[in-house]
Design a protein around this motif. Structure first.
Motif, short mmCIF file in Angstrom:
data_model
loop_
_atom_site.label_atom_id
_atom_site.label_comp_id
_atom_site.label_asym_id
_atom_site.label_seq_id
_atom_site.Cartn_x
_atom_site.Cartn_y
_atom_site.Cartn_z
N ALA A 152 0.83 -1.21 0.00
CA ALA A 152 0.00 0.00 0.00
C ALA A 152 0.85 1.25 0.00
O ALA A 152 0.58 2.23 -0.72
N LEU A 153 1.94 1.25 0.79
CA LEU A 153 2.82 2.41 0.84
C LEU A 153 3.53 2.64 -0.48
O LEU A 153 3.60 3.77 -0.98
N LEU A 154 4.06 1.57 -1.07
CA LEU A 154 4.79 1.71 -2.33
C LEU A 154 3.87 2.15 -3.47
O LEU A 154 4.26 2.96 -4.32
N MET A 155 2.64 1.65 -3.48
CA MET A 155 1.70 2.06 -4.52
C MET A 155 1.31 3.52 -4.35
O MET A 155 1.19 4.27 -5.33
N GLU A 156 1.14 3.95 -3.11
CA GLU A 156 0.77 5.34 -2.84
C GLU A 156 1.89 6.31 -3.23
O GLU A 156 1.63 7.36 -3.84
N LYS A 157 3.14 5.96 -2.89
CA LYS A 157 4.25 6.88 -3.10
C LYS A 157 4.89 6.75 -4.48
O LYS A 157 5.32 7.75 -5.07
N TYR A 158 4.97 5.52 -5.01
CA TYR A 158 5.74 5.30 -6.23
C TYR A 158 4.96 4.59 -7.33
O TYR A 158 5.49 4.38 -8.43
N ASP A 159 3.71 4.20 -7.05
CA ASP A 159 2.88 3.48 -8.02
C ASP A 159 3.56 2.19 -8.49
O ASP A 159 3.59 1.87 -9.67
N ARG A 160 4.11 1.46 -7.56
CA ARG A 160 4.74 0.17 -7.90
C ARG A 160 4.64 -0.79 -6.72
O ARG A 160 4.41 -0.38 -5.57
N HIS A 161 4.77 -2.07 -7.04
CA HIS A 161 4.70 -3.12 -6.02
C HIS A 161 6.12 -3.45 -5.54
O HIS A 161 7.11 -3.09 -6.18
N PRO A 162 6.25 -4.16 -4.41
CA PRO A 162 7.58 -4.61 -3.98
C PRO A 162 8.24 -5.47 -5.06
O PRO A 162 7.56 -6.17 -5.82
N VAL A 163 9.57 -5.42 -5.12
CA VAL A 163 10.29 -6.23 -6.10
C VAL A 163 9.98 -7.71 -5.89
O VAL A 163 9.76 -8.45 -6.85
N HIS A 164 9.93 -8.14 -4.64
CA HIS A 164 9.56 -9.52 -4.32
C HIS A 164 8.06 -9.59 -4.05
O HIS A 164 7.54 -8.78 -3.28
N SER A 165 7.41 -10.55 -4.67
CA SER A 165 6.02 -10.82 -4.30
C SER A 165 5.99 -11.49 -2.94
O SER A 165 7.03 -11.93 -2.42
N LEU A 166 4.81 -11.58 -2.34
CA LEU A 166 4.68 -12.25 -1.05
C LEU A 166 5.14 -13.69 -1.15
O LEU A 166 5.88 -14.19 -0.29
N ASP A 167 4.73 -14.40 -2.21
CA ASP A 167 5.14 -15.80 -2.37
C ASP A 167 6.65 -15.93 -2.50
O ASP A 167 7.25 -16.86 -1.95
N GLU A 168 7.28 -14.98 -3.20
CA GLU A 168 8.73 -15.05 -3.38
C GLU A 168 9.47 -14.82 -2.08
O GLU A 168 10.42 -15.54 -1.76
N ILE A 169 9.05 -13.83 -1.31
CA ILE A 169 9.77 -13.56 -0.06
C ILE A 169 9.54 -14.69 0.94
O ILE A 169 10.44 -15.03 1.72
N LEU A 170 8.37 -15.31 0.91
CA LEU A 170 8.12 -16.46 1.78
C LEU A 170 9.00 -17.64 1.38
O LEU A 170 9.52 -18.36 2.25
N LEU A 171 9.18 -17.84 0.08
CA LEU A 171 10.06 -18.91 -0.40
C LEU A 171 11.48 -18.66 0.06
O LEU A 171 12.16 -19.57 0.57
N LEU A 172 11.97 -17.43 -0.13
CA LEU A 172 13.34 -17.11 0.25
C LEU A 172 13.54 -17.22 1.76
O LEU A 172 14.58 -17.70 2.23
N HIS A 173 12.55 -16.76 2.52
CA HIS A 173 12.63 -16.89 3.98
C HIS A 173 12.68 -18.35 4.40
O HIS A 173 13.42 -18.71 5.33
#
Length: 316
Positions: free
Chosen positions: A189-210
């Motif tokens: 929500a913050l990145l979309m509000e300020k920069y109109d973009r999503h995090p580089v990692h999706s939720l599924d990707e960051i969960l996989l890496l974690h």
């Protein structure tokens, strides 16, 4: 005189690659194949191994786009990763010359090279910068990060000390968290509000890496009751660097100064765990041509001082 040969990485080389990274002076967990390969569908991998006979003496995380080799577009940094022993600048120059010849045969005409910043080195490791100079490399980008030397950390300024006390009096609680989904909603929500973009990692990707690197990739949040106010994703690299990867706060979190308390906790914890540096991350955009002055001053008031993340280009 060594006899250096170069070859492209294949999955059959995974163990040799990972061993080389773990034994290198300048590699981090992000250079292991279980990290690099999570986004293999996005990049045309062209990672290289340098051998002296049968022995792997260096590896280069890299990908290819057209006639350009990048080291590596999916990583913040990724240069030739080299061992502690039996590898000096003369060997580095042999590796560089052999790799350029190998890449020319593949049709590569330019290399975009991102050296590992020195704070991530387990032992001094800038032979590649000299080889770059000798080969005609030119500086293409210079991004400024803010880093605390935890051996002699500078204190928070008075304003940030007041903010820490305000957050504590307000009942803000800081802890490691497993609420990745809740935090990713705040971050997105913050990145979309300020920069109109999503995090580089999706939720599924960051969960996989974690799941693959639970000790290296951790989420910390600041909460008030059941309300999530702020968070930081931390990347812990060896025993050298605690690096901030994703930082976000809600409006209520900003009112209660939740991030200041969170950083105070993270800096102290990193120091207690024996890390040498706490790295807030870069405050630049557009290859370093734009500096977010407010952001860099905010990090400075918490003790951060400048470290550069550089990018070089060289013609093959």
């Amino acid at each position: 005189m060594t006899m250096i040969t170069i070859e492209k990485y294949t999955p059959q080389c995974k163990q040799a690659w990972d061993d080389a990274v773990r034994n290198s002076r300048n590699g981090t967990f992000m250079h292991l194949r279980d990290y690099m390969d999570y986004h293999s569908d996005r990049f045309d991998d062209c990672s290289l191994l340098a051998r002296n006979g049968d022995n792997v003496v260096a590896v280069l995380p890299a990908c290819r786009q057209g006639s350009t080799l990048y080291s590596h577009r999916g990583l913040t940094y990724g240069s030739w990763l080299v061992p502690l022993r039996h590898f000096d600048v003369t060997t580095m120059m042999e590796v560089w010359d052999a790799s350029v010849q190998f890449l020319q045969e593949l049709g590569i005409v330019e290399i975009v090279y991102k050296p590992v910043p020195h704070i991530y080195h387990r032992y001094p490791c800038e032979e590649d910068l000299y080889a770059l100079f000798r080969a005609g490399g030119v500086l293409a980008e210079s991004n400024i990060s803010s880093t605390i030397d935890l051996a002699e950390p500078l204190p928070f300024d008075r304003g940030n000390k007041r903010n820490v006390n305000l957050a504590l009096r307000s009942g803000v609680v800081v802890a490691q968290s497993s609420d990745w989904q809740g935090y990713w909603q705040v971050l997105d929500a913050l990145l979309m509000e300020k920069y109109d973009r999503h995090p580089v990692h999706s939720l599924d990707e960051i969960l996989l890496l974690h799941s693959r690197f639970p000790e290296n990739i951790r989420l910390y949040t600041a909460t008030h009751g059941c309300e999530l106010l702020a968070g930081v994703v931390m990347y812990y690299c060896g025993s050298e660097v605690a690096h901030c990867q994703y930082i976000a706060s809600t409006e209520r979190g900003r009112e209660l100064k939740a991030l200041t308390l969170l950083f105070d906790h993270l800096i102290n914890e990193a120091s207690q765990e024996g890390y040498r540096y706490f790295d807030f991350g870069i405050s630049t955009e557009n290859g370093g041509l734009y500096l977010n002055q407010g952001l860099v001053r905010q990090k400075c008031r918490m003790g951060g001082r400048g470290i550069v993340y550089q990018v070089f280009k060289i013609k093959c």
